[in-house]
Design a protein around this motif. Structure first.
Motif, PDB file in Angstrom:
ATOM      1  N   ARG A   1      -4.045   5.579   9.736  1.00 10.29           N
ATOM      2  CA  ARG A   1      -4.191   4.958   8.421  1.00 10.29           C
ATOM      3  C   ARG A   1      -3.228   3.788   8.246  1.00 10.29           C
ATOM      4  O   ARG A   1      -3.580   2.763   7.673  1.00 10.29           O
TER       5      ARG A   1
ATOM      6  N   HIS B   1      -4.430  -0.094   7.456  1.00  9.45           N
ATOM      7  CA  HIS B   1      -3.922  -0.878   6.322  1.00  9.45           C
ATOM      8  C   HIS B   1      -3.128  -2.091   6.810  1.00  9.45           C
ATOM      9  O   HIS B   1      -3.232  -3.172   6.218  1.00  9.45           O
TER      10      HIS B   1
ATOM     11  N   LEU C   1      -3.670   9.577  -6.871  1.00  9.86           N
ATOM     12  CA  LEU C   1      -4.753   8.685  -6.432  1.00  9.86           C
ATOM     13  C   LEU C   1      -5.626   8.318  -7.632  1.00  9.86           C
ATOM     14  O   LEU C   1      -5.946   7.138  -7.850  1.00  9.86           O
TER      15      LEU C   1
ATOM     16  N   LEU D   1       0.581   5.222   0.656  1.00  9.80           N
ATOM     17  CA  LEU D   1      -0.242   6.305   1.196  1.00  9.80           C
ATOM     18  C   LEU D   1       0.496   7.617   0.945  1.00  9.80           C
ATOM     19  O   LEU D   1       1.715   7.640   0.821  1.00  9.80           O
TER      20      LEU D   1
ATOM     21  N   ARG E   1       0.862  -1.180   0.000  1.00 10.06           N
ATOM     22  CA  ARG E   1       0.000   0.000   0.000  1.00 10.06           C
ATOM     23  C   ARG E   1       0.899   1.231   0.000  1.00 10.06           C
ATOM     24  O   ARG E   1       1.891   1.285   0.723  1.00 10.06           O
TER      25      ARG E   1
ATOM     26  N   ASP F   1      -2.646   4.573  -3.045  1.00  7.11           N
ATOM     27  CA  ASP F   1      -3.879   3.902  -2.635  1.00  7.11           C
ATOM     28  C   ASP F   1      -4.779   4.775  -1.780  1.00  7.11           C
ATOM     29  O   ASP F   1      -5.979   4.542  -1.727  1.00  7.11           O
ATOM     30  N   GLU F   2      -4.189   5.744  -1.100  1.00  5.81           N
ATOM     31  CA  GLU F   2      -4.983   6.607  -0.235  1.00  5.81           C
ATOM     32  C   GLU F   2      -4.276   7.937  -0.029  1.00  5.81           C
ATOM     33  O   GLU F   2      -3.047   7.979   0.103  1.00  5.81           O
TER      34      GLU F   2
END
Length: 135
Positions: free
Chosen positions: A102, A106, A72, A31, A29, A78-79
């Motif tokens: 966050r 995740h 994004l 971020l 992931r 992903d975020e």
């Protein structure tokens, strides 16, 4: 890093650029803070190469799509983590709390995956970067 059998979470908190920063894109992931930027080269460097004029850095930045919302939308991150009023540096404690929350969310999701699934997830995510359909 692609073969590590543990969850890999990446967070872009300010300016991530060039090969070293982009290598982190292999995470399960990725971020990104709301006002961070992430790119293969700085806008100044891009402008110098394309137009031989660093003054065109704003035009280069817009074309490069280096902002969190753009990345994004493109599926590179992903975020996007919202920053406190005035940006992260105005309230570092609040920004750290938001990032921590966050990461925790995740990580909880990724910890349910076995090592082979983590590696496959990273490979799938990485191979999808840059893929698009013409309509």
């Amino acid at each position: 890093m692609a073969g590590l059998e543990v969850p890999i979470l990446v967070t872009v908190t300010g300016e991530g650029g060039s090969g070293g920063a982009l290598a982190l894109g292999i995470g399960n992931r990725v971020l990104m803070l709301q006002y961070a930027i992430y790119s293969v080269i700085s806008p100044e460097g891009c402008a110098a190469i394309l137009w031989k004029d660093q003054a065109k850095k704003q035009e280069a930045a817009e074309a490069m799509k280096i902002s969190a919302p753009d990345l994004l939308e493109l599926g590179i991150v992903d975020e996007v983590i919202p920053e406190p009023a005035g940006a992260a540096h105005a309230s570092p404690e609040e920004a750290c709390r938001a990032v921590g929350e966050r990461i925790e969310a995740h990580l909880a999701e990724l910890e349910r995956m076995d090592p082979a699934e983590l590696v496959a997830d990273r490979a799938r995510r990485f191979r999808a970067l840059g893929r698009f359909l013409e309509g």
